[in-house]
Motif scaffolding. Sequence first.
Motif, PDB file in Angstrom:
ATOM      1  N   ARG A   1       0.841  -1.209   0.000  1.00 36.37           N
ATOM      2  CA  ARG A   1       0.000   0.000   0.000  1.00 36.37           C
ATOM      3  C   ARG A   1       0.876   1.260   0.000  1.00 36.37           C
ATOM      4  NH1 ARG A   1      -1.693   3.322   4.061  1.00 36.37           N
ATOM      5  NH2 ARG A   1      -3.684   4.441   3.747  1.00 36.37           N
ATOM      6  N   MET A   2       1.947   1.254   0.785  1.00 36.80           N
ATOM      7  CA  MET A   2       2.855   2.408   0.849  1.00 36.80           C
ATOM      8  C   MET A   2       3.468   2.691  -0.512  1.00 36.80           C
ATOM      9  SD  MET A   2       6.282   2.870   3.236  1.00 36.80           S
ATOM     10  CE  MET A   2       7.295   1.671   2.325  1.00 36.80           C
ATOM     11  N   TYR A   3       3.960   1.651  -1.188  1.00 32.68           N
ATOM     12  CA  TYR A   3       4.582   1.852  -2.505  1.00 32.68           C
ATOM     13  C   TYR A   3       3.535   2.254  -3.551  1.00 32.68           C
ATOM     14  CZ  TYR A   3       8.721  -0.260  -0.458  1.00 32.68           C
ATOM     15  OH  TYR A   3       9.810  -0.520   0.349  1.00 32.68           O
TER      16      TYR A   3
ATOM     17  N   GLY B   1       3.393   9.877 -10.056  1.00 29.34           N
ATOM     18  CA  GLY B   1       2.848   9.700 -11.395  1.00 29.34           C
ATOM     19  C   GLY B   1       3.276   8.408 -12.056  1.00 29.34           C
ATOM     20  N   TYR B   2       3.704   7.417 -11.247  1.00 21.67           N
ATOM     21  CA  TYR B   2       4.079   6.111 -11.780  1.00 21.67           C
ATOM     22  C   TYR B   2       2.836   5.224 -11.901  1.00 21.67           C
ATOM     23  CZ  TYR B   2       8.822   7.419 -10.201  1.00 21.67           C
ATOM     24  OH  TYR B   2      10.020   8.056  -9.989  1.00 21.67           O
ATOM     25  N   LYS B   3       2.960   4.218 -12.739  1.00 21.95           N
ATOM     26  CA  LYS B   3       1.861   3.261 -12.919  1.00 21.95           C
ATOM     27  C   LYS B   3       2.264   1.926 -12.302  1.00 21.95           C
ATOM     28  CE  LYS B   3      -0.624   0.615 -16.434  1.00 21.95           C
ATOM     29  NZ  LYS B   3      -0.642   0.207 -17.857  1.00 21.95           N
ATOM     30  N   ILE B   4       1.358   1.344 -11.532  1.00 22.32           N
ATOM     31  CA  ILE B   4       1.602   0.038 -10.899  1.00 22.32           C
ATOM     32  C   ILE B   4       0.741  -1.024 -11.575  1.00 22.32           C
ATOM     33  CG2 ILE B   4       0.954  -1.271  -8.841  1.00 22.32           C
ATOM     34  CD1 ILE B   4       2.473   0.523  -7.156  1.00 22.32           C
TER      35      ILE B   4
ATOM     36  N   ALA C   1       9.158   7.524 -15.441  1.00 22.26           N
ATOM     37  CA  ALA C   1      10.504   8.090 -15.612  1.00 22.26           C
ATOM     38  C   ALA C   1      11.255   8.086 -14.287  1.00 22.26           C
ATOM     39  CB  ALA C   1      10.403   9.518 -16.154  1.00 22.26           C
ATOM     40  N   GLY C   2      12.410   7.405 -14.287  1.00 23.82           N
ATOM     41  CA  GLY C   2      13.265   7.390 -13.103  1.00 23.82           C
ATOM     42  C   GLY C   2      12.773   6.500 -11.977  1.00 23.82           C
ATOM     43  N   ALA C   3      11.885   5.550 -12.273  1.00 24.25           N
ATOM     44  CA  ALA C   3      11.325   4.697 -11.215  1.00 24.25           C
ATOM     45  C   ALA C   3      12.428   3.955 -10.451  1.00 24.25           C
ATOM     46  CB  ALA C   3      10.328   3.704 -11.813  1.00 24.25           C
TER      47      ALA C   3
END
Length: 360
Positions: A133-135, A143-146, A169-171
Amino acid sequence: MFDRLEIFSKRYEELERRMCQSDVVCDPALYAKVMKEYASLEPVVKKYREYQHTKSTIEESLSILSDSAADEEIRDLASIELEEAKGALPLLEEDLKILLLPKDPNDERNVIVEIRAGTGGEESSLFAFDLFRMYSMYAERKGYKIDVINRSETGLGGIKEISFSVSGAGAYSRLKFESGTHRVQRVPQTESSGRIHTSAVTVAVLPEADDVEVQINPNDLEIDTFRSSGAGGQHINKTSSAIRITHKPSGLVVECQDERSQYKNKDKAMKVLKSRLLKIEQDKQNESIALDRRSQVGSGDRSEKIRTYNFPQSRVTDHRIGLTLYRLEEILNGDLDEIIDALVTDMRANMLKESIEESV
């Protein structure tokens, strides 16, 4: 250092011209390649130009101050500009040194994150869910997609293990610091006497592999299908859509059952397998002791920890840099930047120290 900066500056100007040329504009792949290099040079060149402008300001101010015929008001302004520029110059030099440090080639990659319950039974599984949940909330902030690849749950809502991809970008540059054992200290929901328990959860962060980087011989794979387990209604019991891939040369086993489609599950499982194989190869190149993800997460024992989450004191401590924050709730709600920024700063400081020692 300044010779390198001049080379970067000229290359940046050349790329700027290239982006306007028809042969580049009409070729999407070439344009993307030029743009990528241009974007990578931009922070360094802009900082270098700021440094050059500051040096020019110092020279011009000194020239005015040495001119006895100059107007007094102009001399006063020059004196102020000189002091400001002299104060800024050392800071700009430090910024340039950091920008010129070797880049981690994986930093711009997407990642595969694997979370596994370690020591502590059901409480460890519940905390594994808290970390997922934290991540997830951190990814939303950035703005990352999981995309969940595989999940194994417990009856009380915990997670035995979960694999998911994080795209953006930069994950990897941000999440790579999360690899290791995370320890939690709290009173478990299942504990009636109110005693504080210590549990551990392991996290592995793998750079996602490109297809061209990892070639897999189909004959080296053993692919099995089986029925999914967990939530999902009647579909779970009727369709053998889950996939298990065994890579025989390495012994790696990957499962994926999150999608209803067997083909989608296979694609996701292959993505994880390639990322694990890439990590093994990179570990070999870096002369790492371990050749698989255990090099990141250890055994899951309570003593092998990178971070502790203490609920009674609302405290989070990162043991690698000795950072302690009393903001447990905010951090578990995805506010990780303060910790990650501190880890980035520490990494850069160590790299600067090493580069200075090598140059002496």
